[in-house]
Every structure is written in structure tokens, then in C-alpha cells.
Design a protein around this motif. Structure first.
Motif, short mmCIF file in Angstrom:
data_model
loop_
_atom_site.label_atom_id
_atom_site.label_comp_id
_atom_site.label_asym_id
_atom_site.label_seq_id
_atom_site.Cartn_x
_atom_site.Cartn_y
_atom_site.Cartn_z
N VAL A 1 31.62 15.23 40.70
CA VAL A 1 30.47 15.59 40.32
C VAL A 1 30.60 17.04 41.02
O VAL A 1 29.96 16.96 42.42
CB VAL A 1 28.87 14.87 40.07
CG1 VAL A 1 28.38 16.00 39.53
CG2 VAL A 1 29.31 13.87 39.32
N PRO A 2 30.44 18.54 40.79
CA PRO A 2 29.90 19.44 41.16
C PRO A 2 28.78 19.28 42.47
O PRO A 2 27.84 19.22 41.48
CB PRO A 2 30.75 21.33 40.52
CG PRO A 2 30.69 20.27 39.32
CD PRO A 2 30.72 19.43 39.08
N ILE A 3 28.48 20.40 43.01
CA ILE A 3 27.31 20.70 43.49
C ILE A 3 26.09 20.48 42.56
O ILE A 3 24.68 20.76 42.73
CB ILE A 3 27.34 21.43 45.13
CG1 ILE A 3 25.89 21.32 46.05
CG2 ILE A 3 27.70 22.67 44.66
CD1 ILE A 3 26.07 22.01 47.03
N LEU A 4 26.18 21.94 42.15
CA LEU A 4 25.28 22.34 40.87
C LEU A 4 24.70 22.03 40.00
O LEU A 4 23.89 21.48 39.48
CB LEU A 4 26.03 24.06 40.57
CG LEU A 4 25.58 25.26 41.51
CD1 LEU A 4 25.39 26.51 40.80
CD2 LEU A 4 24.06 24.92 42.10
N ALA A 5 25.72 20.66 39.46
CA ALA A 5 25.52 19.66 38.28
C ALA A 5 24.81 18.46 39.09
O ALA A 5 23.64 17.91 38.43
CB ALA A 5 26.73 19.11 38.25
N ARG A 6 25.01 18.17 40.26
CA ARG A 6 24.04 17.00 40.83
C ARG A 6 22.72 17.43 41.27
O ARG A 6 22.09 17.14 41.26
CB ARG A 6 24.76 16.50 42.05
CG ARG A 6 26.13 15.94 42.27
CD ARG A 6 26.37 15.19 43.50
NE ARG A 6 27.41 14.47 42.96
CZ ARG A 6 28.45 14.11 43.71
NH1 ARG A 6 29.20 15.06 43.77
NH2 ARG A 6 29.23 13.25 43.11
N ARG A 7 22.90 19.02 40.91
CA ARG A 7 21.17 19.63 42.15
C ARG A 7 20.34 19.65 39.95
O ARG A 7 19.04 19.90 40.04
CB ARG A 7 21.53 20.82 42.37
CG ARG A 7 20.40 22.00 42.23
CD ARG A 7 19.18 21.73 43.32
NE ARG A 7 19.86 21.02 44.58
CZ ARG A 7 19.12 20.26 45.27
NH1 ARG A 7 17.92 19.46 45.28
NH2 ARG A 7 19.63 20.22 46.31
N PHE A 8 22.06 19.89 39.24
CA PHE A 8 20.75 19.75 37.68
C PHE A 8 20.20 18.05 37.38
O PHE A 8 19.11 17.88 37.50
CB PHE A 8 21.72 20.46 36.52
CG PHE A 8 21.14 20.15 35.70
CD1 PHE A 8 20.33 21.14 34.99
CD2 PHE A 8 21.52 19.42 34.56
CE1 PHE A 8 19.89 21.49 33.42
CE2 PHE A 8 20.98 19.03 33.56
CZ PHE A 8 19.72 20.27 33.17
#
Length: 688
Positions: free
Chosen positions: A573-580
Motif C-alpha cells: 500500500v503506497p504512503i498516500l493510500a495509507r495516509r488516506f
């Protein structure tokens, strides 16, 4: 002399809190197959290595902890420690010798079951659970005599930007939390945890999980490294830097060979330091490099994930300032003893100095009780300011941290028609009933704005930031006396300037965005949004338009979203997807508080946490070694690892040492203190 009821009651409350703070919640008796050892025993200790990689507005962090059993007994260790309040925790590994076991995200009860079964079977295992968004509980089973186990936790967190300065904060200890409420008999079995060592506090009707958020803590002795930690931080700011500094630690800062202008390598100057205060790093860009907007984009499973940062306008004139009603709410409880109370006093005095003749104000103090300088807000006349300043100078740290009444009294003030009501809440935030206080803010705030100031070397930043968000204000943190002038002046400057309000965003297509309702923007603080977008049709307009109002004038900004970075696949899971996913979980938690529906939150939050592979209130990380190592015939000892008391605090150590047998003696003394409080309702207490 005569001690009035209020004075004796405050003394009795303090005694009751101290007695509970020195009691331990015992588990099963040794006859049940477990041994509970005093924390004074040399049994296990923890050493940590922190690796951080900062790229723009994001920090990837790996915290590696080594648990070493120095005793001749088999141990099950429990360690409660803080992480950043916005951390996205997603990976855990357990290393035994040369073998590395990967942890898995599981539903919380399933993870506990897996851990308990492994523990009972003599296998080495670890379980990481979230007690609060910024407080985690680690359990490690079956550490043999002389053995070491390494646990590595990976997470990412946000870099903050405020008034031209970038900040990164790494929590390393906690201020002991005050546990309000009444201990109820039916809650005690719930507090007897199914595994691990319990904390020093009993469950109450307001904080049912008190035992899991109150680890033992002690002060480091002179020259002692308590829970030593090292730091390897690689900073890539993405812009030319004017300075890189820390007000909390001495650092060794170097520019990497062939590195870019914004790159730095950073370590603690002493190599190792005690984990007795939060670490803060700040960096300033050169004036020409200061950002106006920043945009990041990732792609995962066909969707686009974006994060957008946009600066509000700086063109503010003094004529736009409005008359204010400023309410200072100051924490004078026992956890503020030492440097924290001095920082709070200096902050309040500075706020009083900044009042103008058109303003109104009041000062409210709280510990076990709430009191104010004036019955209601008064004009900022010199004689009124002098009276308030004298009361602030006399502040002393003592008693419990009863925030509910203090906030209620502030919300009960009725501002004049021409005054903007601003509440500045100065505290370390060290309480266990965060959800109840956030609910109070949501219900009682009305037209006021709540600005929080986190004081001390290890404040409860989760509560303080959330309180500011619920209060439609801003969050400020002051780690030491050297920051009071700069950061309080920055906050007071924001309070005098208008905001950008009524913000609306035009997207090129339907999106999921957090926060759902864009908050007001204050001078110096950016608009930060996390967004999930479906794939755009070809030739579509990728611009977004942001509109708002500032001092009656229109404010418009346009941004063109960049092309997303190519995802390596669907596995990671890329960082911005995890942040979302993290922002969506935070929104659902806040919504549950506002709607008084925390019991129904699980059905909404659990699928999100599992989809994005995140730690949450309903998910945990668990790792199990397949091979049993502890013989069934040997009992295990439960051991709670000690945290350091915050640097600069003179508050007494809590829960150290502790034994199960002390609980009943302390509980009896606590009951006697409670009886004394009850007797106050019947007569005055007179001392010869």
C-alpha cells in the motif's frame, strides 16, 4: 486554624489520586501459573534505535526495540509507549537470533487469541495494540533467561508546517495520565486483562481501560540512561534550507557528500540519550524557497490518492482585527509540577500583556477544582489585567486534572455581540477520558473558538490536537521555556487576525476527501487535504478551485494536480493510500464521538483498517514464532517495563515499585480518603 471544606477536599482528592497512582492491579495469583514481579527487580530492559527518512511533508520511521531478559526466569514483558498522534502504523517484525518473523494485521480479538495461544504453548510471540491513537501497548511472550528479542515497528507520520517553519516531533515518553471517575466493582474484572502486566490505575466509570494506559514510570538518576535510544535521521526537505535546529536535544548535523541543498544527516550528539522527553526537529527554508502550495500523488488499485497543502493569504492589515473576549484556561494540576507550570505561567502572562483596550477577558484555573479570577469576562483595563497577572504569578501545581468543569465554565461565558470569543486552553493534556472531553467541546462550543497549547516535554498531543480541531481553533506546542516567547507570540498573532472562512472546493469529479468539512484557515497554517479520486477520463480538466472569504473579500486559489507516481503493484500500500485510510479512520472516530455512537464505530472502522492494513482501535499486529521454546513445567513471570518520567517534571514517580499485594492496602487507604470527602458534607473540619 480552620480548614474550609474546599481546601480539605482538594487535599483529600490529591491523597486519593496519589494512593491509586501507587497501587497495582494484580492478575492471577502465583498458584494460577503466573508470577507477578515488582518493577524494582532486575528483569528486563529496553533499548531503542530510531531510523527516520523525511521526504518533503512525510516521515517514514522505524523504531527497533531490543528487550533483554537479565534475570534467571522466563519473562512475559509489557511495554506501553507513545508514538506520533497521526502515525500510520502498518508493519511489525520480531527477530530472534538470525530469524525474522513478520507480523500480520488482524482484527483485535483474533490477534489476542493468536497471541494467547502462542504464549500458552511456550512460543515466542509479540502483540501490538493501540490504546489511544498516540499510545500503544506491546506484549512479548516467553523471553528466556539471558535472551534478547528485537521488535521493529514501522510507521509514517506527517511533517507539520506553521508560520514558515517545518516541525517533526518524535514522542519518547508520556506524562502520567489522570484517571477521573469512580471505580466501580463491576469494572474491576474488566480491568483484569487477559494478558500482560496491568498499570497502576483501576478502571473507572469514565476510563474503563485505565489499567492499559498507566505504565510504571520513574525518574532517571544522575548520569543514568533510562531506556536509551539512538537516532539516524535523513532529511530531504526538497528546498534550500536556512537552518535546521532542535530545542529539545543536542544534535550532530551534517550535509551528506554530493547531497542536495535541502539534505541533512542528523544524530544525537551524545550517541544515546534517555527516552525522557519528546524529540523535536525544526527547519526553516530560505525566504525564496518558502512554499505556496505542495501536492503529492500516488496510484493504487486503479485509484488516485492525493495530498494537497495550500498556504492562506498573508496580506492582513491591522484594521481587520476584531475585538475579542479571551478566556485563558490554565492547568494547575499535579502533573504540571516543575518546568511545565513555569511554562504555563509565562504563556499566560504573555497573553495578558497582548490584550488591547477593546478586549474582554477572564482567567480560569483548574486542578481537582475550578476557579476563576472574575465571575465573568471583564474589560481589559489595567487594574483588571494586574489582578489577573497576580493570580497567574501565584499558580501552584497540585491536585487532580478535572478538565470537564473548567471547560464547561469557559463555554458558559456569553460573549458580547461585537466580540469574538477565543478560549486558550493551556495544559499537558494528561488525562484518560479524552472521548468524553471531545464530546463536551462538540456540544458546548457554540460560536467560540478553542485554541490548545500543549505544555511540557511529553504532552498528550493526540488529545490537544483533536481538541483544537473539535474547537475550530489551532494547536500550539511548547516543549521548554525557550519556546514560550516565539510560539505564544505566533499564536497571539493568529488570534488577532481574521481567518479564511466558508471554504469550498470545486473538484473535476466526485471525490472522497478528508477533512469532509474544510476548517477555517488561520494565518501561517496551511490547508491540508487527503483525497481519493477515481481515474480521470482522458483530456479531463485536472484543476481544482478553492474559494473562501477573508475579511469580507473573496479568496480564490487554483491548483493543477500532478500525474501520480506509478505504483509497484497491489501488494504494498503506497504512503498516500495509507495516509488516506488513516484520515478516514480518524474521521469515523470523531464522527462516533459527535454522534455518541462509539459502540457502533467498529462496523465502519474495521473494514477500512483491514483494507489499508493499518493499526487502529479494532486491529492489532501479531507475530508468532512457530517453534515452542519454553517448557510447560516452567512458570512465566509478568513484567512491566518502566517508562521515564518527563524531563523537568517534579511529579512523584508512579507505579514503581509495584506488587499485586499492595493493591488492597492502597485501595483501603483510598476508601478512607473517600470517606473523609463524604464527611465534609456534614461538618467543617477544624484543626487546633
Amino acid at each position: 486554624m480552620v480548614i474550609n471544606r474546599g481546601g480539605y477536599r482538594a487535599l483529600a482528592y490529591r491523597l486519593l489520586f496519589m494512593l491509586l497512582a501507587h497501587s497495582a492491579l494484580g492478575e492471577e495469583s502465583p498458584g494460577a501459573g503466573k508470577l507477578v514481579f515488582s518493577n524494582g527487580d532486575a528483569a528486563a530492559h529496553v533499548a531503542s534505535d530510531v531510523t527516520m527518512r523525511v521526504q518533503g511533508m512525510h516521515a517514514e520511521v522505524v523504531v527497533e526495540q531490543e528487550f533483554h531478559n537479565t534475570s534467571q526466569r522466563w519473562l512475559n514483558a509489557t511495554y506501553v509507549y507513545p508514538l506520533a498522534e497521526d502515525s500510520v502504523v502498518y508493519r511489525l517484525t520480531m527477530q530472534i537470533g538470525q530469524r525474522v518473523i513478520e507480523g500480520e494485521i488482524k482484527e483485535k480479538e483474533e490477534a489476542r487469541k493468536i497471541y494467547q495461544q502462542a504464549k500458552a504453548a511456550g512460543k515466542k510471540a509479540t502483540l501490538l495494540e493501540q490504546q489511544r491513537p498516540n499510545l500503544f501497548r506491546q506484549q512479548i511472550a516467553n523471553i528466556g533467561p539471558g535472551e534478547s528479542i528485537k521488535i521493529a515497528i514501522r510507521y509514517n507520520q506527517q511533517v507539520l508546517y506553521d508560520s514558515g517553519e517545518f516541525r517533526l516531533r518524535l514522542p519518547m515518553t508520556l506524562t502520567p495520565r489522570y484517571i477521573p471517575g469512580v471505580t466501580r466493582k463491576e469494572l474491576v474484572p474488566e480491568a483484569r486483562l487477559s494478558s500482560g502486566s496491568a498499570g497502576w490505575a483501576l478502571a473507572t466509570d469514565q476510563v474503563w481501560d485505565a489499567a492499559t494506559i498507566t505504565p510504571p514510570q520513574k525518574h532517571a538518576t544522575a548520569g543514568q540512561l533510562l531506556n536509551p535510544v539512538t537516532l539516524d535521521l535523513q532529511l530531504n526537505a526538497g528546498m534550500e534550507l536556512a537552518s535546521v535546529t532542535s530545542s529539545t536535544h543536542k544534535l550532530d548535523i551534517s550535509v551528506p557528500e554530493q547531497g542536495a541543498a535541502g539534505e541533512r544527516s542528523i544524530r544525537f550528539a551524545q550517541g544515546q540519550v534517555s527516552m525522557d522527553r519528546d524529540f523535536e526537529l525544526t527547519w526553516l527554508p530560505v525566504a525564496s524557497s518558502a512554499p505556496i502550495a505542495a501536492q503529492f500523488m500516488d496510484q493504487w488499485r486503479g485509484d488516485r490518492y492525493a495530498q494537497i497543502m495550500l498556504m492562506p493569504p498573508r496580506e492582513i492589515t491591522p484594521t481587520q482585527a476584531l475585538p475579542r473576549e479571551l478566556l485563558l484556561v490554565l492547568d494547575t494540576s499535579g502533573s504540571m509540577a516543575g518546568q511545565s507550570i513555569e511554562q504555563a505561567r509565562a504563556s499566560a502572562q504573555l497573553a495578558l500583556e497582548q490584550l488591547g483596550p477593546q478586549d474582554r477577558f477572564n482567567v480560569i484555573f483548574f486542578d481537582s477544582h475550578t476557579r476563576s479570577v472574575f465571575p465573568t469576562a471583564v474589560s481589559a483595563l489595567p487594574e483588571n489585567i494586574a489582578k489577573a497577572a497576580s493570580a497567574v504569578s501565584a499558580m501552584r501545581a497540585q491536585g487532580g486534572t478535572e478538565m470537564h468543569d473548567a471547560l464547561s465554565r469557559a463555554f458558559a461565558h456569553e460573549a458580547g455581540e461585537q466580540h469574538l470569543q477565543q478560549i486558550v486552553f493551556v495544559t499537558d493534556g494528561s488525562v484518560g477520558n479524552e472521548a468524553a472531553l471531545l464530546k463536551l467541546i462538540h456540544r458546548r462550543l457554540a460560536g467560540a473558538r478553542l485554541f490548545t497549547v500543549a505544555i511540557g516535554s511529553a504532552p498528550n498531543r493526540y488529545f490537544m490536537r483533536r481538541a483544537a480541531e473539535f474547537g475550530r481553533g489551532t494547536f500550539t506546542e511548547i516543549a521548554n521555556a525557550g519556546q514560550v516567547q516565539e510560539r505564544m507570540r505566533s499564536l497571539l498573532s493568529k488570534l488577532r487576525k481574521p481567518v479564511v472562512a466558508n471554504i469550498e472546493i470545486d473538484w473535476p469529479q466526485p471525490v472522497e476527501v478528508f477533512p469532509r468539512k474544510v476548517p477555517d484557515l488561520y494565518w501561517g497554517e496551511p490547508l491540508l487535504m487527503t483525497v481519493k479520486l477515481a481515474p480521470w477520463p482522458s483530456r479531463s480538466d485536472q484543476r481544482i478551485v478553492i474559494r473562501g472569504e477573508s475579511s469580507g473579500a473573496a479568496w480564490v486559489r487554483e491548483l493543477v494536480l500532478p500525474e501520480p507516481a506509478q505504483s509497484p503493484g497491489d501488494v504494498d500500500v503506497p504512503i498516500l493510500a495509507r495516509r488516506f485510510g488513516r484520515e478516514q479512520v480518524a474521521f469515523l472516530e470523531d464522527e462516533a464521538i459527535r454522534l455518541d455512537a462509539r459502540d457502533q464505530a467498529r462496523a465502519k472502522i474495521l473494514p477500512v483498517a483491514l483494507e489499508y492494513q493499518l493499526m487502529s482501535r479494532f486491529t492489532s499486529l501479531v507475530a508468532v514464532d512457530k517453534t515452542p521454546t519454553k517448557p510447560d513445567s516452567i512458570p512465566s513471570a509478568e513484567h512491566a517495563l518502566v517508562n521515564a518520567m518527563p524531563a523537568g517534571s517534579t511529579m512523584q514517580a508512579v507505579g514503581y515499585p509495584q506488587t499485586a499485594t499492595n493493591l488492597y492496602w492502597h485501595f483501603l487507604l483510598g476508601c478512607l480518603a473517600a470517606l473523609g470527602l463524604w464527611l465534609l458534607n456534614r461538618k467543617e473540619v477544624t484543626c487546633a
